[in-house]
Design an enzyme around this catalytic site. Structure first.
Site, short mmCIF file in Angstrom:
data_model
loop_
_atom_site.label_atom_id
_atom_site.label_comp_id
_atom_site.label_asym_id
_atom_site.label_seq_id
_atom_site.Cartn_x
_atom_site.Cartn_y
_atom_site.Cartn_z
N ILE A 671 -7.80 -0.21 -11.41
CA ILE A 671 -8.58 -1.18 -10.63
C ILE A 671 -8.16 -1.23 -9.16
O ILE A 671 -8.76 -1.94 -8.37
CB ILE A 671 -8.45 -2.61 -11.23
CG1 ILE A 671 -6.99 -3.06 -11.27
CG2 ILE A 671 -9.08 -2.68 -12.60
CD1 ILE A 671 -6.81 -4.50 -11.71
N GLY A 675 -0.35 2.69 -1.42
CA GLY A 675 0.48 3.78 -0.94
C GLY A 675 1.62 4.11 -1.87
O GLY A 675 2.13 5.22 -1.88
N ASP A 810 -5.09 -3.88 1.44
CA ASP A 810 -5.96 -4.42 0.39
C ASP A 810 -6.38 -5.86 0.66
O ASP A 810 -7.12 -6.43 -0.11
CB ASP A 810 -5.26 -4.38 -0.96
CG ASP A 810 -5.26 -2.97 -1.53
OD1 ASP A 810 -4.44 -2.71 -2.42
OD2 ASP A 810 -6.08 -2.14 -1.08
#
Length: 858
Positions: A671, A675, A810
């Protein structure tokens, strides 16, 4: 003669008109019947084409046989109301459809019911916004509470309803809006219910002019500012509730004038100061100001309130004694003054009338004995006096109260023993009694308290055996008896408690062998039998348990260590047992004699097979290495995590194994990517969902991250790979923080090359649902916006060690958990620009987050 003829003609015309009107009304009501559905076949039995509409059940007519009222409340009705036809009833004044399952939207046709004086659509399942009803100028009673309406409520409609007496529109998910100023103009209101309908900002000036109000509720909103002093003008109030907002300041001077108040609840705000204004409110039945910042003493006058039935002041900074006469006059229900700094003794007569259900005074500085009167309080369900300085013997009859569900006396200096009266405690689910001076034996009659789920008698002076009848407690999930003076053998019958998941019998004097039945617990997560005098071999059945905590150290165990307990032997769970030995050299344990292990022939056979397997695997490994080099050059792929050896460290009781987690780390469950690794959504066999973050360790060569490990190794036991800074930071933060709104870290699973962090999975909306459901949300909408901005600034746990933390890529609006009404407003406050800035200037707002989308103030 002519006059008589004219009269007869007029009467005939009126008769024809009335007949036509009657037919029209019948058709309208039969149309209503056809659109509604219910399970009561008798409800509409009288609604037929032959009966007069005035005989229809729930229908009322005037002297001209014209319908004035339809009352079908609480009839399990479903369907959509046909207002287009209903509002054609020429004399309709009252519509009552509350407490049903009506759905759909309320159409604009309701505006045609211009003679309506009473409308009750409350407690239904409507959807969409409620329409503007400005034409309904004769409205006196409007009940729309808890009906599913959303959007913006037409507050402007109220300006035309100058005769409105009662208004109830709470418990609807409206859009965030200021407290409606239109309400202040309704000077005839005697009842106003606006709780839980998304009102924000400050209360409008003029609320104190509604002097006819007897009931005023605006709880569960986002109201801020000082609590308005003009409330003291509402001298007819008997109910005032404004809990779960963000009001500040003190309880206003002059509140003493509201002497008719019976129900007062200002809990879950930010009020400060003392309670002195309340000592004049002698008619109070319920007084609640929990979770504020109130200080000072509880006024002794409250103990003289003759009608008081409920007192809740927990989580404040109150000092001094609890008034000794409190609750002794009326049919008292409960007291909760926990988590303060109260001193003195527990009032003795709160159950004088035999109606008390809960005594909650935990986490104070109370002293003295538990009054014996509570042993006769047969209505008592919750008895919680823990974390005080109480002394003396626990009244024996308290253990046998027939309705008590929880007895919590832990962390005091209480003495005495658990009496045989416990056999009558059929509702008792939890005993918390650790850290006291209890003595005596555990009575055999405890086996008759069959509702027990938790028993914690640890850190006392209890002696004797565990009763053999303990196996009768089929619901028992947690048994903590550590640090007592218990002796004898651990009963085999304990294995019959098939709900057990947590057992701690450590630091006692148990002897004999460990019952093999302990290996049969299907849900056991924790077993601690350390520091006893247990002897014999370790039952082979224990090797099949999947435990997050296992400790048999410092006993007198002998014989070989089961192969499946190798890891426990390494981590010290078996140390302090000099009689144990190892088939293979493990740590400091001596090697078992050949006779205690396997035969020499069998060992030779196994060695032959092992050598052959190694040669075969070597050839296969060369082939796989060449094959995978080619695959790696073509695309990136996750290596088989099952090829590695993993070490599990739990931070909560687990209901899953690492095998179940590893089997789910595959592409279709992915999902999110970052990094340092990927995030997977894992669904367990029991339906529970988890989020698993896969992090590569720092000293693993990059080329190995895309290749398979052909040599499984016990991670971090022999100088294996080092964990990443990100892993260490998350574990340190999330394993130490305990907060209802912080994502829970269940465990870490580590190997030489990589690490897995297993979190609870919380989908978007979880923060709002959790806070709202628990009624402990103290965040107004402005604070929630600040948290959103903080999310863009403060995800620094992902970059611990950076001198200037940077935003994780994110972070975006879809990953920030705000309740649904605030999400559309993100752009209005420039949050997108904050996120795009991608630079952290300060980190004054700290946020714990998971890439599966959950934030909360740390």
């Amino acid at each position: 003669m002519f006059a008589t003829f004219r009269l007869l003609l007029l009467l005939s015309f009126l008769s024809l008109l009335t007949s036509a009107q009657s037919e029209d009304q019948r058709q309208i009501l039969l149309n209503l019947k056809s659109t509604l559905h219910n399970s009561n076949s008798k409800l509409f039995h009288s609604w037929n084409a032959t009966n007069s509409v005035c005989t229809f059940l729930g229908v009322t007519c005037n002297s001209l046989n014209s319908v004035t009222e339809i009352n079908l409340s609480n009839q399990t009705l479903s369907g959509v109301l046909p207002f287009d036809s209903l509002c054609k009833l020429p004399s309709l004044q009252k519509l009552v459809f509350g407490y049903n399952y009506l759905n759909g939207k309320v159409s604009e046709d309701i505006r045609n019911c211009v003679k309506l004086q009473y409308l009750d659509l409350g407690n239904n399942l409507f959807s969409g916004p409620f329409p503007d009803i400005s034409p309904l100028k004769q409205m006196q009673y409007l009940f729309l509470n808890k009906s599913g309406f959303s959007g913006t409520f037409p507050w402007q409609s109220l300006l035309n309803m100058t005769g409105l007496l009662q208004l109830s529109v709470g418990d609807n998910p409206f859009d965030l809006t200021p407290f409606p100023k239109e309400v202040v103009s309704l000077k005839n209101l005697n009842w106003l219910y606006l709780s839980n309908c998304t009102l924000g900002w400050k209360l409008p000036v003029g609320l104190g002019n509604l002097t006819e109000l007897t009931e005023l509720e605006f709880s569960d909103n986002f109201l801020t500012g000082d609590f308005p002093a003009e409330i003291v003008n509402l001298r007819k109030l008997w109910q005032l509730e404004f809990f779960n907002n963000s009001f500040t300041g003190k309880i206003p001077t002059g509140l003493r004038n509201l002497t008719k108040l019976e129900l007062l609840d200002g809990s879950m705000n930010k009020l400060e100061g003392d309670l002195s204004e309340l000592k004049y409110l002698t008619n109070l039945v319920s007084l609640q100001f929990f979770e504020n910042d109130l200080s000072g003493e509880i006024p002794v006058e409250i103990g003289e309130f003759k009608r008081l039935e409920a007192l809740s002041l927990y989580r404040n900074r109150l000092i001094g004694p609890i008034p000794q006469k409190v609750g002794s006059w009326a049919k008292f229900d409960y007291i909760d003054v926990s988590e303060n700094f109260l001193t003195g003794t527990i009032p003795p007569d709160m159950c004088k009338k035999g109606t008390m259900s809960a005594l909650l005074v935990l986490q104070n500085k109370l002293s003295g004995e538990i009054p014996a009167t509570y042993g006769d309080c047969l209505s008592l369900k919750r008895f919680r006096v823990s974390n005080n300085s109480l002394s003396g013997a626990v009244p024996l009859s308290i253990w046998g109260l027939p309705n008590v569900e929880i007895i919590d006396i832990e962390m005091n200096q209480l003495s005495g023993s658990i009496s045989s009266d416990i056999k009558t405690a059929k509702a008792l689910g939890s005993i918390f009694a650790r850290q006291n001076r209890l003595s005596g034996e555990i009575p055999e009659e405890i086996s008759m308290a069959t509702s027990l789920v938790i028993v914690d008698l640890s850190e006392n002076q209890i002696f004797g055996n565990i009763p053999e009848g303990i196996g009768e407690l089929k619901q028992l999930g947690s048994l903590h008896l550590q640090s007592n003076k218990l002796s004898g053998s651990i009963p085999e019958s304990l294995g019959s408690c098939n709900s057990l998941n947590d057992v701690d019998l450590s630091r006692n004097s148990f002897s004999g062998e460990i019952p093999s039945s302990l290996g049969s617990f299907p849900a056991l997560n924790s077993l601690n039998l350390s520091e006893n005098k247990l002897s014999g071999e370790i039952p082979k059945s224990l090797a099949f348990l999947r435990l997050s905590l296992f400790d048999l150290s410092y006993n007198r165990l002998t014989g070989p260590i089961p192969q499946a307990l190798t890891l426990e032997a390494y981590n010290g769970s078996l140390s302090g047992n000099p009689g144990l030995c190892s088939v293979d050299a493990i740590n400091s344990f001596p090697r078992c004699p050949a006779s205690s292990g396997m035969s020499k022939d069998m060992r030779a056979l196994i060695i032959c097979f092992a050598v052959a397997s190694i040669l075969l695997l070597s050839c296969l490994g060369v082939y796989l290495q060449l094959k995978r080099r080619k695959e790696d050059a073509e695309k990136y792929g996750e290596r088989s995590l099952k090829e590695e050896t993993w070490d599990v460290k739990s931070f909560h009781v687990l209901s899953f194994s690492e095998g179940e987690i590893l089997d789910s780390i595959k592409q279709e469950n992915l999902i999110g990517k970052g990094g340092s690794g990927n995030v997977y959504r894992v669904t367990l066999s029991n339906g529970k969902e988890l989020a698993v973050k896969h992090i590569w360790n720092t000293d693993v060569p990059a080329r190995r991250k895309n290749s398979w490990s052909s040599t499984p190794m016990l991670g971090n036991k022999h100088g294996g790979g080092g964990k990443s800074k990100e892993f260490d930071a998350e574990v340190q933060a999330l394993s130490s923080i305990r907060h209802v709104n912080v994502v829970k870290l269940f465990c870490s699973i580590t190997s030489e090359d990589s690490s897995l962090l297993v979190y609870e999975y919380l989908p978007n909306g979880s923060l709002w649902d959790r806070l709202h459901t628990s009624r402990k949300m103290e965040l107004d909408w402005e604070t929630r916006y600040e948290i959103a901005v903080g999310a863009a600034k403060g995800l620094e746990y992902l970059h611990h060690g950076c001198e200037k933390p940077v935003i994780h890529r994110d972070v975006k609006s879809s990953n920030i958990l705000l309740d649904e009404f605030l999400k559309p407003r993100i752009a209005d406050f420039g949050l997108a620009k904050v996120i795009q800035a991608n630079v952290v200037k300060d980190s004054s707002t700290h946020v714990i987050a998971g890439t599966h989308g959950y934030i909360a103030p740390g």
